[in-house]
Scaffold this motif. Structure first.
Motif, PDB file in Angstrom:
ATOM      1  N   ARG B  40       0.839  -1.206   0.000  1.00 23.97           N
ATOM      2  CA  ARG B  40       0.000   0.000   0.000  1.00 23.97           C
ATOM      3  C   ARG B  40       0.872   1.253   0.000  1.00 23.97           C
ATOM      4  NH1 ARG B  40      -4.645   0.946   4.417  1.00 23.97           N
ATOM      5  NH2 ARG B  40      -5.286  -1.085   3.634  1.00 23.97           N
ATOM      6  N   SER B  43       2.255   1.710  -3.430  1.00 25.62           N
ATOM      7  CA  SER B  43       1.189   2.103  -4.357  1.00 25.62           C
ATOM      8  C   SER B  43       0.839   3.578  -4.211  1.00 25.62           C
ATOM      9  CB  SER B  43      -0.067   1.259  -4.099  1.00 25.62           C
ATOM     10  OG  SER B  43       0.216  -0.108  -4.264  1.00 25.62           O
ATOM     11  N   ILE B  44       0.675   4.032  -2.972  1.00 28.98           N
ATOM     12  CA  ILE B  44       0.285   5.427  -2.745  1.00 28.98           C
ATOM     13  C   ILE B  44       1.408   6.376  -3.154  1.00 28.98           C
ATOM     14  CG2 ILE B  44      -0.376   7.135  -1.009  1.00 28.98           C
ATOM     15  CD1 ILE B  44      -1.674   4.799   0.554  1.00 28.98           C
ATOM     16  N   TYR B  47       1.703   6.361  -6.908  1.00 28.64           N
ATOM     17  CA  TYR B  47       0.505   6.968  -7.515  1.00 28.64           C
ATOM     18  C   TYR B  47       0.579   8.493  -7.445  1.00 28.64           C
ATOM     19  CZ  TYR B  47      -4.517   7.864  -8.195  1.00 28.64           C
ATOM     20  OH  TYR B  47      -5.737   8.322  -8.637  1.00 28.64           O
TER      21      TYR B  47
END
Lengths: 113, 139
Positions: B40, B43-44, B47
């Protein structure tokens, strides 16, 4: 609370009918700023928003969320629904406003961070 | 041990595609058996970086190196660069346009979020030449 309960409570329409509505949810957040969702949200399963673009679903995916609720009658575009179906994120839409939706869900046991 | 390498090109003219690289890397990491908070965080952080490449830099390149104990992320662009990096790292500061804000970004949380979710964060930028970011997330 399950996704099927949210549909009933918010009088929402399910835009991803092939996905599992029995998933258990404990927390939610409401925001139109995806940067804030990414910054402050932890382990929330539901995102309620009035923003309508594919980055809503992308953000939910990055946060491992299970359900997105579009408020004020917003309807996501085809690309958003395609990504949501691929990622297994249930998408609902309701005519109710963001504040009202948050109040109803809170009143029925869903919590924030 | 040689890392597993993934390369992505982020287009600068299609905001709707921003996030494709992050989603693909997340998927690949999960298939490699990497799960939980590190995925996570990767990903964050990626992103947010990908969004920046799309809205500020006119696109760019992402390289991800996956080691057994960490993932290194490199984001490189030839965009306008950042004049004051310390200012850009402050929460709430943003040079984004109203159009970007209407898309749900531009709250001045991009770089701070990247720094927050990465275990290591390095940034170099030259006005008129571009920006280079390296992030490391431990597994």
């Amino acid at each position: 609370m399950k996704i099927k309960d949210i549909i009933e409570l918010l009088d929402a329409e399910n835009l991803t009918p092939e996905l599992d509505l029995e998933q258990e949810l404990h927390s939610a957040c409401g925001s139109d700023m995806m940067s804030d969702v990414l910054a402050y949200v932890k382990d929330q399963a539901v995102l309620l928003t009035g923003l309508n673009n594919p980055q809503v679903i992308r953000t939910a995916d990055m946060m491992d969320m299970l359900c997105v609720v579009y408020v004020r009658g917003k309807r996501p575009d085809a690309l958003s629904l395609k990504i949501a179906n691929e990622k297994g994120i249930c998408v609902l839409t309701t005519e109710r406003a963001l504040f009202t939706c948050c109040g109803i869900l809170y009143d029925n046991g869903l919590r924030g961070a | 041990m040689e890392p597993i390498k993934f390369n992505y090109t982020v287009p600068g003219d299609d905001f709707t595609r921003a996030g494709e690289a992050s989603a693909d890397l997340k998927n690949k990491l999960k298939k490699m058996g990497i799960t939980g908070a590190p995925v996570r965080n990767i990903s964050i952080a990626l992103y947010e970086g990908e969004i920046n490449l799309a809205i500020h830099a006119g696109g760019g390149e992402i390289t991800a190196l996956v080691y057994p104990e960490k993932v290194e992320l490199f984001l490189d662009d030839n965009g306008p660069g950042i004049a004051d990096i310390n200012l850009a790292l402050q929460e709430g500061y943003s040079s984004a346009t109203d159009e970007v804000r209407s898309l749900g970004f531009g709250a001045g949380m991009g770089l701070p979020n990247m720094k927050k979710y990465a275990d290591e964060f390095h940034i170099e930028s030259q006005v008129g030449e571009g920006t280079h970011i390296k992030m490391v997330v431990n597994l």
